[in-house]
Design a protein around this motif. Structure first.
Motif, short mmCIF file in Angstrom:
data_model
loop_
_atom_site.label_atom_id
_atom_site.label_comp_id
_atom_site.label_asym_id
_atom_site.label_seq_id
_atom_site.Cartn_x
_atom_site.Cartn_y
_atom_site.Cartn_z
N ARG A 99 0.85 -1.31 0.41
CA ARG A 99 0.32 -0.18 -0.02
C ARG A 99 0.70 1.33 -0.04
NH1 ARG A 99 -4.00 0.26 -2.27
NH2 ARG A 99 -4.61 -1.50 -1.60
N ASP A 100 2.46 0.91 0.73
CA ASP A 100 2.44 2.59 0.22
C ASP A 100 3.38 3.00 -0.30
OD1 ASP A 100 2.28 2.58 3.22
OD2 ASP A 100 4.43 1.99 4.04
N VAL A 101 3.89 1.58 -1.44
CA VAL A 101 4.46 2.03 -2.96
C VAL A 101 3.25 1.90 -3.86
CG1 VAL A 101 5.46 0.72 -4.41
CG2 VAL A 101 5.82 -0.30 -1.89
N ARG A 102 2.44 1.97 -3.54
CA ARG A 102 1.77 1.68 -4.55
C ARG A 102 0.65 3.15 -4.64
NH1 ARG A 102 -3.50 2.99 -4.74
NH2 ARG A 102 -5.58 2.64 -6.99
N ASN A 103 0.83 4.26 -3.03
CA ASN A 103 0.10 5.56 -2.84
C ASN A 103 1.57 6.44 -3.42
OD1 ASN A 103 -2.13 4.61 -1.57
ND2 ASN A 103 -0.96 4.56 0.60
N ASP A 104 3.08 5.94 -3.52
CA ASP A 104 3.82 6.71 -3.59
C ASP A 104 3.73 7.03 -4.82
OD1 ASP A 104 6.08 8.43 -3.14
OD2 ASP A 104 6.96 7.27 -4.39
N VAL A 105 3.01 5.33 -6.19
CA VAL A 105 3.53 5.97 -7.07
C VAL A 105 2.61 5.78 -8.22
CG1 VAL A 105 3.58 3.85 -8.71
CG2 VAL A 105 4.98 3.89 -7.54
N MET A 106 1.12 5.89 -6.74
CA MET A 106 0.32 6.36 -7.92
C MET A 106 -0.10 8.09 -7.59
SD MET A 106 -1.94 4.33 -9.55
CE MET A 106 -3.34 5.20 -8.89
N GLN A 107 1.08 8.53 -6.95
CA GLN A 107 0.54 9.98 -6.59
C GLN A 107 0.95 10.75 -7.84
OE1 GLN A 107 3.06 10.88 -3.18
NE2 GLN A 107 0.52 11.82 -1.41
N PHE A 108 2.43 10.28 -8.17
CA PHE A 108 3.46 10.74 -9.30
C PHE A 108 2.20 10.42 -10.91
CE2 PHE A 108 4.89 8.72 -13.51
CZ PHE A 108 5.11 10.42 -13.62
N ALA A 109 1.65 8.74 -10.87
CA ALA A 109 0.90 8.53 -12.06
C ALA A 109 -0.87 9.01 -12.14
CB ALA A 109 0.08 7.73 -12.31
N MET A 110 -1.41 9.65 -11.06
CA MET A 110 -2.55 10.17 -10.74
C MET A 110 -1.89 11.86 -11.06
SD MET A 110 -5.01 8.24 -10.28
CE MET A 110 -6.50 9.55 -10.17
N ARG A 111 -1.69 12.70 -11.13
CA ARG A 111 -0.48 13.48 -11.98
C ARG A 111 -0.49 13.76 -13.41
NH1 ARG A 111 3.06 14.37 -7.08
NH2 ARG A 111 4.68 13.38 -8.39
N ARG A 112 0.16 12.59 -13.12
CA ARG A 112 0.02 12.41 -14.91
C ARG A 112 -0.98 12.78 -16.48
NH1 ARG A 112 4.80 14.27 -17.50
NH2 ARG A 112 3.72 12.68 -19.23
N ARG A 113 -2.20 11.70 -15.05
CA ARG A 113 -2.86 11.64 -15.72
C ARG A 113 -3.93 12.61 -15.81
NH1 ARG A 113 -7.42 8.04 -12.72
NH2 ARG A 113 -6.85 6.24 -14.23
N LEU A 114 -3.36 13.66 -14.77
CA LEU A 114 -4.83 15.03 -14.70
C LEU A 114 -3.44 15.89 -15.49
CD1 LEU A 114 -6.81 16.52 -13.64
CD2 LEU A 114 -4.61 17.00 -11.99
N GLN A 115 -2.12 15.86 -16.31
CA GLN A 115 -1.58 16.75 -16.46
C GLN A 115 -1.96 16.24 -18.16
OE1 GLN A 115 2.28 16.09 -16.59
NE2 GLN A 115 2.17 17.44 -14.29
N LYS A 116 -2.29 14.86 -18.99
CA LYS A 116 -3.06 14.43 -18.97
C LYS A 116 -4.40 15.46 -19.99
CE LYS A 116 -3.87 9.94 -22.55
NZ LYS A 116 -4.27 8.54 -22.14
N LEU A 117 -5.35 15.10 -19.13
CA LEU A 117 -6.57 15.82 -18.92
C LEU A 117 -6.59 16.65 -18.96
CD1 LEU A 117 -8.08 13.05 -16.59
CD2 LEU A 117 -8.49 12.77 -18.84
N CYS A 118 -5.79 17.89 -18.74
CA CYS A 118 -5.54 19.61 -18.65
C CYS A 118 -5.16 18.82 -19.85
CB CYS A 118 -4.68 19.88 -18.04
SG CYS A 118 -6.07 20.01 -15.96
N ASN A 119 -4.16 18.92 -20.83
CA ASN A 119 -3.83 19.15 -22.12
C ASN A 119 -5.32 18.53 -23.02
OD1 ASN A 119 -1.31 19.82 -21.33
ND2 ASN A 119 -0.31 18.35 -21.12
N VAL A 120 -5.53 17.77 -22.73
CA VAL A 120 -6.35 17.24 -24.50
C VAL A 120 -7.22 18.60 -24.94
CG1 VAL A 120 -7.95 15.95 -25.25
CG2 VAL A 120 -6.41 14.95 -23.75
#
Length: 120
Positions: A99-120
């Motif tokens: 869960r600790d690893v997942r949370n750390d990785v998902m913070q990055f991944a969710m930022r990237r997802r949000l950036q992708k959505l905002c750039n569309v």
């Protein structure tokens, strides 16, 4: 109401079938342990969520199939792009669980997802 009963029966039959076919369970577990890496940083959150859904489906009705944290972390790392995998390896001392690893990785991944959505 009748449709709901049929759906429930379908899931019960599906769970029984999946528990009784050991070969299929083995194939699915191998696929879970060796996931294909995410296509890009932008797709990482989707890839992790799909991988977790597959594990939940596999374990439905058979908790003994649930991966322990070290196995889950190893499989998760197989999904990661190399630079994120390096980040996880360098920071491994601060991670106590999957869960600790997942949370750390998902913070990055969710930022990237949000950036992708905002750039569309």
């Amino acid at each position: 109401m009748h449709g709901d009963a049929g759906l429930k029966e379908y899931f019960e039959m599906y769970a029984w079938f999946m528990k009784t076919t050991g070969l299929r369970q083995s194939e699915r577990m191998v696929a879970l342990m060796t996931p294909k890496p995410a296509k890009s940083d932008d797709d990482l959150a989707d890839a992790i969520e799909a991988w977790e859904r597959e594990e939940r489906d596999l374990c439905y009705g058979n908790e003994s199939m649930k991966m322990t944290d070290p196995w889950a972390i190893t499989a998760l790392k197989a999904l990661l792009p190399q630079r994120i995998k390096d980040h996880v390896d360098m920071n491994s001392a601060r991670f106590e669980s999957y869960r600790d690893v997942r949370n750390d990785v998902m913070q990055f991944a969710m930022r990237r997802r949000l950036q992708k959505l905002c750039n569309v």
